[in-house]
Scaffold this motif. Structure first.
Motif, PDB file in Angstrom:
ATOM      1  N   ALA A   1      34.241  62.153  33.554  1.00  0.00           N
ATOM      2  CA  ALA A   1      35.367  62.404  34.468  1.00  0.00           C
ATOM      3  C   ALA A   1      36.641  61.871  33.818  1.00  0.00           C
ATOM      4  CB  ALA A   1      35.138  61.703  35.804  1.00  0.00           C
ATOM      5  N   PRO A   2      37.788  62.531  34.051  1.00  0.00           N
ATOM      6  CA  PRO A   2      39.036  62.053  33.439  1.00  0.00           C
ATOM      7  C   PRO A   2      39.545  60.780  34.113  1.00  0.00           C
ATOM      8  CG  PRO A   2      39.476  63.892  34.910  1.00  0.00           C
ATOM      9  CD  PRO A   2      37.985  63.727  34.883  1.00  0.00           C
ATOM     10  N   ALA A   3      40.527  60.143  33.505  1.00  0.00           N
ATOM     11  CA  ALA A   3      41.086  58.889  34.041  1.00  0.00           C
ATOM     12  C   ALA A   3      41.608  59.083  35.466  1.00  0.00           C
ATOM     13  CB  ALA A   3      42.196  58.391  33.123  1.00  0.00           C
ATOM     14  N   SER A   4      42.139  60.273  35.754  1.00  0.00           N
ATOM     15  CA  SER A   4      42.725  60.539  37.077  1.00  0.00           C
ATOM     16  C   SER A   4      41.673  60.569  38.190  1.00  0.00           C
ATOM     17  CB  SER A   4      43.453  61.891  37.043  1.00  0.00           C
ATOM     18  OG  SER A   4      42.536  62.906  36.664  1.00  0.00           O
ATOM     19  N   HIS A   5      40.386  60.622  37.827  1.00  0.00           N
ATOM     20  CA  HIS A   5      39.305  60.687  38.817  1.00  0.00           C
ATOM     21  C   HIS A   5      39.261  59.428  39.686  1.00  0.00           C
ATOM     22  CE1 HIS A   5      35.288  61.239  40.485  1.00  0.00           C
ATOM     23  NE2 HIS A   5      34.883  60.114  39.941  1.00  0.00           N
ATOM     24  N   TRP A   6      39.597  58.264  39.085  1.00  0.00           N
ATOM     25  CA  TRP A   6      39.460  57.005  39.824  1.00  0.00           C
ATOM     26  C   TRP A   6      40.547  56.016  39.346  1.00  0.00           C
ATOM     27  CZ3 TRP A   6      33.982  54.278  40.330  1.00  0.00           C
ATOM     28  CH2 TRP A   6      34.018  53.380  41.407  1.00  0.00           C
ATOM     29  N   PRO A   7      41.809  56.344  39.651  1.00  0.00           N
ATOM     30  CA  PRO A   7      42.915  55.519  39.117  1.00  0.00           C
ATOM     31  C   PRO A   7      42.950  54.101  39.704  1.00  0.00           C
ATOM     32  CG  PRO A   7      43.745  57.276  40.535  1.00  0.00           C
ATOM     33  CD  PRO A   7      42.280  57.507  40.394  1.00  0.00           C
ATOM     34  N   GLU A   8      42.228  53.892  40.824  1.00  0.00           N
ATOM     35  CA  GLU A   8      42.254  52.555  41.443  1.00  0.00           C
ATOM     36  C   GLU A   8      41.351  51.556  40.699  1.00  0.00           C
ATOM     37  OE1 GLU A   8      41.156  55.287  43.085  1.00  0.00           O
ATOM     38  OE2 GLU A   8      42.851  55.800  44.368  1.00  0.00           O
ATOM     39  N   LEU A   9      40.487  52.049  39.819  1.00  0.00           N
ATOM     40  CA  LEU A   9      39.527  51.142  39.183  1.00  0.00           C
ATOM     41  C   LEU A   9      40.194  50.318  38.076  1.00  0.00           C
ATOM     42  CD1 LEU A   9      36.450  50.628  39.633  1.00  0.00           C
ATOM     43  CD2 LEU A   9      36.072  51.877  37.502  1.00  0.00           C
ATOM     44  N   HIS A  10      39.928  49.020  38.070  1.00  0.00           N
ATOM     45  CA  HIS A  10      40.485  48.119  37.055  1.00  0.00           C
ATOM     46  C   HIS A  10      39.374  47.388  36.315  1.00  0.00           C
ATOM     47  CE1 HIS A  10      44.896  47.651  38.326  1.00  0.00           C
ATOM     48  NE2 HIS A  10      44.399  48.605  39.099  1.00  0.00           N
ATOM     49  N   ASP A  11      39.690  46.991  35.077  1.00  0.00           N
ATOM     50  CA  ASP A  11      38.878  46.004  34.354  1.00  0.00           C
ATOM     51  C   ASP A  11      39.806  44.824  34.118  1.00  0.00           C
ATOM     52  OD1 ASP A  11      37.380  44.428  32.658  1.00  0.00           O
ATOM     53  OD2 ASP A  11      37.414  45.826  30.963  1.00  0.00           O
ATOM     54  N   LEU A  12      39.618  43.759  34.910  1.00  0.00           N
ATOM     55  CA  LEU A  12      40.396  42.540  34.720  1.00  0.00           C
ATOM     56  C   LEU A  12      39.609  41.683  33.727  1.00  0.00           C
ATOM     57  CD1 LEU A  12      42.827  40.753  35.700  1.00  0.00           C
ATOM     58  CD2 LEU A  12      41.233  39.760  37.357  1.00  0.00           C
ATOM     59  N   ILE A  13      40.138  41.552  32.503  1.00  0.00           N
ATOM     60  CA  ILE A  13      39.417  40.788  31.475  1.00  0.00           C
ATOM     61  C   ILE A  13      39.846  39.327  31.568  1.00  0.00           C
ATOM     62  CG2 ILE A  13      38.878  40.580  29.011  1.00  0.00           C
ATOM     63  CD1 ILE A  13      39.851  43.472  28.647  1.00  0.00           C
ATOM     64  N   ALA A  14      38.886  38.427  31.781  1.00  0.00           N
ATOM     65  CA  ALA A  14      39.174  36.991  31.811  1.00  0.00           C
ATOM     66  C   ALA A  14      38.722  36.409  30.474  1.00  0.00           C
ATOM     67  CB  ALA A  14      38.432  36.330  32.966  1.00  0.00           C
ATOM     68  N   VAL A  15      39.677  35.938  29.680  1.00  0.00           N
ATOM     69  CA  VAL A  15      39.355  35.441  28.339  1.00  0.00           C
ATOM     70  C   VAL A  15      38.886  33.986  28.446  1.00  0.00           C
ATOM     71  CG1 VAL A  15      40.232  35.015  26.005  1.00  0.00           C
ATOM     72  CG2 VAL A  15      41.021  37.013  27.292  1.00  0.00           C
ATOM     73  N   ALA A  16      37.594  33.795  28.155  1.00  0.00           N
ATOM     74  CA  ALA A  16      36.990  32.459  28.255  1.00  0.00           C
ATOM     75  C   ALA A  16      36.947  31.782  26.884  1.00  0.00           C
ATOM     76  CB  ALA A  16      35.581  32.567  28.831  1.00  0.00           C
ATOM     77  N   GLU A  17      37.175  32.549  25.831  1.00  0.00           N
ATOM     78  CA  GLU A  17      37.198  32.016  24.461  1.00  0.00           C
ATOM     79  C   GLU A  17      37.672  33.152  23.568  1.00  0.00           C
ATOM     80  OE1 GLU A  17      33.616  29.706  23.294  1.00  0.00           O
ATOM     81  OE2 GLU A  17      33.843  30.751  21.389  1.00  0.00           O
ATOM     82  N   SER A  18      38.736  32.914  22.777  1.00  0.00           N
ATOM     83  CA  SER A  18      39.282  34.024  22.000  1.00  0.00           C
ATOM     84  C   SER A  18      38.898  33.975  20.523  1.00  0.00           C
ATOM     85  CB  SER A  18      40.798  34.085  22.160  1.00  0.00           C
ATOM     86  OG  SER A  18      41.354  32.848  21.839  1.00  0.00           O
ATOM     87  N   GLY A  19      38.021  33.020  20.144  1.00  0.00           N
ATOM     88  CA  GLY A  19      37.598  32.929  18.738  1.00  0.00           C
ATOM     89  C   GLY A  19      36.638  34.052  18.380  1.00  0.00           C
ATOM     90  N   ARG A  20      36.409  34.229  17.071  1.00  0.00           N
ATOM     91  CA  ARG A  20      35.461  35.263  16.628  1.00  0.00           C
ATOM     92  C   ARG A  20      34.052  34.876  17.044  1.00  0.00           C
ATOM     93  NH1 ARG A  20      36.287  39.172  12.392  1.00  0.00           N
ATOM     94  NH2 ARG A  20      38.502  39.442  12.116  1.00  0.00           N
ATOM     95  N   LYS A  21      33.224  35.892  17.383  1.00  0.00           N
ATOM     96  CA  LYS A  21      31.862  35.579  17.799  1.00  0.00           C
ATOM     97  C   LYS A  21      31.033  35.105  16.608  1.00  0.00           C
ATOM     98  CE  LYS A  21      31.150  40.543  17.985  1.00  0.00           C
ATOM     99  NZ  LYS A  21      31.398  41.608  18.920  1.00  0.00           N
TER     100      LYS A  21
END
Ligand code: 2P0
Length: 342
Positions: A169-189
């Motif tokens: 489905a295109p992005a316009s199918h569900w514009p209300e959906l978010h991915d809130l990314i919470a950065v708990a550690e920004s170092g390389r894995k």
């Protein structure tokens, strides 16, 4: 001519973790994601030129070498082969978010590189061909070549010709959906995805059960996305993420991507959902400790508040569903016409 593309990471709601063919990057299972928009992104410029003396690539303004360079040249080599050219290549790529920390920098990076390299060589590939090209450098990148909601069909063919992403489905199918990314550690894995997943396939006893369960979970997720059924999407996202991390823990020696901050986030979201009497958020974690909090726009502030109070959360990125890679104007190029970084 330099070609410049912007691409974004994607967040898998049903995860890819394990290959059946390492060389061709063919997965054990299909996966479902949405491409991110409005926040995290990679910009990549590519130039093929006979004036260049050697193949050269910069990542985040640092000249690359060794494995990092080889992986970028893999895409350049495939493009040179297809276009029957032998010119040297210059590549410059920049992320506006932490690299290799489980925010899918390889997905956006290799999707942008596949688009820019094929365009710079005048190949005019279609989305399926671009998806297969990006897949050869990094599996999850094949999903970032498309916008909206995406399924990477695992395919059956030996040469991988049917293992590519398709848009559900295109992005316009569900514009209300978010991915809130919470950065708990920004170092390389500590352990890269490729090595980690190979070890899980070889040594986890739980893995066979995961592969057995996935076709029905994928069918349910596809349907829930089509219905914009947030309760089912959130529930299945959490179920699949926890199941993948269980197989990582079951790997010998074990792979631990989640840290105590990730655990704190899981508890905070479980408490929030319990106090609301319904799922307002589903958490999902990739190969790193950073949480992807899937929720609708009206609940972003509430979700953020419940997690921001935890110790050690460095930063948030609020992403919506994105439309996929875009070609940028010449003035946005990271390379001069002589192939030097600008
Ligand atoms: C995914 N991940 O579906 C899963 C979830 C991480 C956990 O795809 O070896 O960098 O280059 O094909 O694509 C990360 O793996 O691995 C990944 P390779 P990739 O998003």
């Amino acid at each position: 001519m330099v070609s410049t593309f912007e691409a974004t990471p994607n967040i898998a709601l049903i995860k890819y973790w394990g290959k059946r063919d390492s060389k061709l990057v063919l997965p054990q299972n299909s996966s479902i994601s949405f491409t991110l928009g409005n926040s995290v992104k990679t910009v990549t410029s590519v130039l093929f030129s006979d004036r260049l003396k050697e193949d050269v690539a910069w990542l985040n303004r640092k000249k690359t070498s060794g494995e990092e360079l080889a992986r970028m040249l893999l895409i350049a080599d495939l493009v040179r082969q297809k276009a029957s050219i032998s010119s040297k290549v210059a590549i410059a790529s920049e992320n506006n978010f932490p690299t290799a920390a489980g925010i899918a920098s390889s997905a956006s990076g290799f999707a942008a590189l596949a688009c820019a390299a094929s365009d710079a060589a005048g190949l005019g590939l279609n989305p399926t061909e671009l998806s297969i090209l990006a897949r050869m450098a990094s599996g999850s990148a094949c999903r970032s070549v498309l916008g909206g909601f995406v399924e990477w069909k695992k395919g059956e063919e030996k040469d991988g010709g049917d293992s590519h992403a398709v848009q559900i489905a295109p992005a316009s199918h569900w514009p209300e959906l978010h991915d809130l990314i919470a950065v708990a550690e920004s170092g390389r894995k500590k352990i890269g995805s490729s090595a980690g997943m190979d070890r899980t396939v070889k040594t986890s006893g739980l893995y066979a059960k995961r592969i057995l369960d996935l076709p029905s979970r994928i069918a349910k997720m596809r349907q829930a996305i089509m219905l914009r059924d947030s309760q089912t999407v959130f529930a299945l996202s959490m179920e699949d993420s926890m199941n993948m991390h269980a197989t990582m823990l079951d790997t010998k020696p074990p792979i631990l991507y989640l840290n105590e901050r990730s655990m704190g986030i899981i508890e905070a979201i479980e408490e929030l959902n319990a106090s609301e009497g319904k799922l307002v958020c589903g958490y999902t974690f990739d190969a790193g400790p950073n949480a992807h909090l899937i929720c609708e726009g009206k609940d972003v502030a509430k979700v953020k508040k419940s997690v921001a109070k935890l110790h050690g959360i460095e930063k948030f990125y609020d992403c919506i569903v994105g439309a996929g890679p875009i070609k940028l104007a010449a003035k946005e190029s990271l390379l001069s016409e002589a192939g030097k970084p600008v």
